[in-house]
Design an enzyme around this catalytic site. Structure first.
Site, PDB file in Angstrom:
ATOM      1  N   GLY A  57       0.830  -1.201   0.000  1.00 11.50           N
ATOM      2  CA  GLY A  57       0.000   0.000   0.000  1.00 11.50           C
ATOM      3  C   GLY A  57       0.862   1.247   0.000  1.00 11.50           C
ATOM      4  N   CYS A  84       5.108  -6.238   1.974  1.00  7.24           N
ATOM      5  CA  CYS A  84       5.417  -4.801   2.014  1.00  7.24           C
ATOM      6  C   CYS A  84       4.599  -4.116   3.113  1.00  7.24           C
ATOM      7  CB  CYS A  84       5.179  -4.198   0.636  1.00  7.24           C
ATOM      8  SG  CYS A  84       6.040  -2.616   0.381  1.00  7.24           S
ATOM      9  N   TYR A  85       3.614  -3.282   2.777  1.00  7.90           N
ATOM     10  CA  TYR A  85       2.783  -2.664   3.810  1.00  7.90           C
ATOM     11  C   TYR A  85       2.130  -3.735   4.685  1.00  7.90           C
ATOM     12  CZ  TYR A  85      -0.835   0.261   5.982  1.00  7.90           C
ATOM     13  OH  TYR A  85      -1.642   0.910   6.889  1.00  7.90           O
ATOM     14  N   HIS A 172       8.136  -7.903  -3.186  1.00  3.80           N
ATOM     15  CA  HIS A 172       6.922  -8.273  -3.916  1.00  3.80           C
ATOM     16  C   HIS A 172       7.156  -9.556  -4.731  1.00  3.80           C
ATOM     17  CE1 HIS A 172       4.553  -4.633  -3.090  1.00  3.80           C
ATOM     18  NE2 HIS A 172       5.718  -4.040  -3.041  1.00  3.80           N
ATOM     19  N   GLU A 174       4.975 -11.341  -6.102  1.00  4.07           N
ATOM     20  CA  GLU A 174       3.989 -11.424  -7.189  1.00  4.07           C
ATOM     21  C   GLU A 174       4.485 -10.805  -8.485  1.00  4.07           C
ATOM     22  OE1 GLU A 174       2.904  -7.578  -4.942  1.00  4.07           O
ATOM     23  OE2 GLU A 174       3.874  -9.500  -4.563  1.00  4.07           O
ATOM     24  N   ASP A 228      -6.220  -3.610 -26.568  1.00  2.00           N
ATOM     25  CA  ASP A 228      -7.340  -3.755 -25.634  1.00  2.00           C
ATOM     26  C   ASP A 228      -8.682  -3.473 -26.299  1.00  2.00           C
ATOM     27  OD1 ASP A 228      -5.334  -4.196 -23.754  1.00  2.00           O
ATOM     28  OD2 ASP A 228      -5.258  -2.088 -23.199  1.00  2.00           O
ATOM     29  N   LYS A 375      -2.724  -7.275 -19.439  1.00  2.00           N
ATOM     30  CA  LYS A 375      -2.414  -7.277 -20.869  1.00  2.00           C
ATOM     31  C   LYS A 375      -2.160  -8.682 -21.410  1.00  2.00           C
ATOM     32  CE  LYS A 375      -1.810  -3.931 -22.927  1.00  2.00           C
ATOM     33  NZ  LYS A 375      -2.733  -3.088 -23.726  1.00  2.00           N
TER      34      LYS A 375
END
Length: 607
Positions: A57, A84-85, A172, A174, A228, A375
């Protein structure tokens, strides 16, 4: 009364991090069901979850009003992972201490594995590279926790209490740039008794959602020609039928060279003939006259799109009261970067997220079939829809087009190294050999938006003296007033300071950038590098090395989901060719730079 969660789901509590939905995607890729909920969700509601992940965050846990979770979730006996946060909140909630770090870490960082790495880091060996984006850190661990990783500047980079199944990572996992990051998440998911997740037929899955949302209405689809909106338009045509879909392509004057003709031809080849094209370039340039502020430009472009859409739809008798709704190719990064979740920081406003659009969304008048996708998922969907490979894998192009790649400024914003360096901090002569640009660009640091200066280097020996990726990470970390690092392709052009020429969005400036962009595209294809690059923004700056001169910035990057990105290094001979062609063929351009900055700390686009 709160709705129950999906049984045995892995719940991501979203503290506003830029990567919250990316975490959910990674969990799905591990084959487990995931859903995203606010951090305030009660422990009672979460008692049937298989696991909980606390996202990053933009705030500090010690700030007034910063988001908090229910501390009772740490007593449920299910695996909990703080990122993280999320690590900071867990640390504070359990009696540890969080404070501002001596050095902020953004980008790739090497961690040393401690105490065997515990249950999550056992695939990492003795060390690995991870993706950091933080200013705070855990200064003192809560009782019962064991250190499992540290970095050069962050002692407590990861720690765990395996008896209570509580885990905390400062970085992170992810993000694809974290080595073994997916392995860490996979091992966490393995600790959870989660419901399985799989989508066998992507087209059918998204198509059913479209049918339910549109019901018996029709869709007026705004088409930009990018991946997109092309996929969204094709999907709507296949799911609803051409008689219930009408496409509109607006020539804003901010398209790439020959863009409109290329788009029209592409759809003609697909047999999609329900696309109406209107040239509104003069309208857009008139609305943008004298406008310099980036957010104001985006808002005007978005609002003008809507004004044109409304007028054209009325001319074609496509009215809301007659059952028509607006269609857009919005994808998830557009939403999260506009602050679309409760605690997210606004990085920049996308043209498809201006206030008027938000109001239409609240009234149920907008269909965005790709709004939960990234994407790479959009490309997979496009392939499944039968779109040509070259069209699906075309480089992304922003909806506002060249409008966000032409920097506008009324006044110079000079910054000296004496002003840039905080508290008289000592930096090497090499770092301070760069020249700071007198204009600013948008960045993303610590899940928050920054608007800071770039610094340009002019030495031929840069690649031999220092790895450019290390330099591009080190400088923004060490100098908080900077968020980008550039390399001049022709070091002989080094000025004592840049010249500045006031400028807003005009057809003349758009034409300059169009020509430079076309040269870059041509050389990428000639060198067979186009497929190696995920996106290649070409940017026009109102600064040069001579009076009245302007500069071009090359921004080739590699990415998967746009939430993080690596600056792509191009071969020297290709860079030289691009430099020489732009300087020879585009009047008024007197310098060409390569942007070396990863995301974070720099966004992919400059505005």
């Amino acid at each position: 009364m709160e709705a129950p969660i999906h049984p045995r789901s892995i719940v991501i509590l979203d503290f506003g991090g830029q990567y919250a939905h990316l975490i959910a995607r990674r969990v799905r890729q591990c084959g487990a069901y995931s859903e995203i909920l606010p951090p305030e969700t009660s422990a009672d509601r979460l008692k049937d979850a298989a696991g909980i992940i606390l996202s990053g965050g933009p705030q500090s846990v010690y700030d007034a009003g910063s988001p908090k979770a229910d501390p009772k979730i740490l007593e449920l006996g299910i695996p909990v992972l703080g990122l993280c946060y999320g690590l900071h909140w867990m640390t504070q909630a359990l009696g540890g201490q969080v404070k501002g770090g001596n050095v902020k870490e953004y980008g790739k960082t090497r961690i040393i594995i401690e105490n065997g790495g515990g249950a999550l880091l056992q695939d990492c060996g003795d060390s690995c590279t991870v993706w950091m984006s933080h200013g705070d850190e855990a200064a003192r661990l809560p009782d019962g926790f064991t250190l499992i990783a540290s970095s050069e500047t962050c002692k407590h980079a990861a720690f765990s209490d395996e008896d209570r199944r509580l885990f905390a990572l400062q970085f992170h996992p992810e993000v694809t740039h974290s080595e073994h990051g997916f392995d860490m998440l996979r091992r966490f998911v393995a600790l959870c008794d989660a419901a399985p997740w799989a989508i066998e037929n992507y087209t059918g899955y998204v198509g059913e959602q479209v049918k339910q949302e549109v019901s018996n209405r029709k869709v007026f689809m705004l088409v930009s020609g990018g991946v997109d909106s092309t996929v969204a338009f094709t999907l709507l045509n296949q799911v609803l039928g051409k008689d219930r879909v009408q496409g509109l392509l607006v020539d804003t004057g901010l398209m790439r060279k020959n863009e409109v003709a290329l788009i029209k031809n592409a759809f003609d080849h697909l047999g999609i003939d329900n696309l109406h094209v209107v040239d509104e370039s003069e309208t857009f340039f008139e609305k943008l006259k004298g406008v310099y502020e980036p957010e104001q430009k985006r808002k005007i472009i978005g609002d003008t799109f809507l004004d044109v859409q409304k007028r054209v739809s009325e001319e074609m008798d496509l009215r809301v009261e007659d059952g028509w709704m607006l269609g857009q190719g919005t994808i998830y990064p557009d939403t999260i970067e506009t602050g679309g979740t409760k605690h997210a920081d606004k990085i920049k406003t996308h043209h498809n997220r201006v206030d008027a659009i938000q109001q239409m969304i609240e009234k149920g008048l907008v269909i965005e079939p790709l709004k939960e996708l990234y994407k790479d998922e959009v490309r997979a969907l496009g392939e499944e829809l039968g779109l040509p490979h070259d069209l699906v894998w075309r480089h992304p192009f922003p909806g506002p087009g060249l409008g966000v790649r032409i920097l506008c400024a009324e006044q110079s914003s000079p910054l000296s190294w004496e002003q840039a360096v905080p508290n008289g901090a000592q930096l090497t002569d090499f770092i301070q050999s760069g020249v700071i640009l007198p204009v600013k660009s948008v960045g993303v640091q610590g899940d928050g938006r920054t608007y800071r200066h770039a610094v340009a280097y002019f030495t031929d020996d840069l690649r031999q003296i220092h790895d450019v990726h290390v330099l591009a990470t080190m400088v923004p970390n060490a100098v908080p007033t900077l968020n980008r690092v550039l390399l001049c392709i022709d070091p002989d052009k080094k000025p004592k300071k840049f010249t500045f020429t006031p400028g807003y969005l005009t057809r003349a400036r758009a034409d300059l950038l169009r020509e430079a962009d076309a040269i870059v595209d041509d050389e990428m294809r000639r060198a067979e590098l186009y497929k190696e690059i995920w996106q290649f923004p070409v940017v026009l700056l109102p600064v040069g090395v001579q009076d009245g001169g302007q500069s071009i910035v090359l921004r080739p990057i590699t990415s998967i989901d746009a939430m993080s990105a690596d600056a792509k290094l191009l071969p020297d001979d290709v860079l030289r060719t691009i430099n020489d062609r732009i300087l020879a063929e585009v009047p008024g351009i007197d310098a060409v730079f390569l942007d070396l900055t990863n995301k974070p700390p720099g966004t992919i686009e400059w505005e």
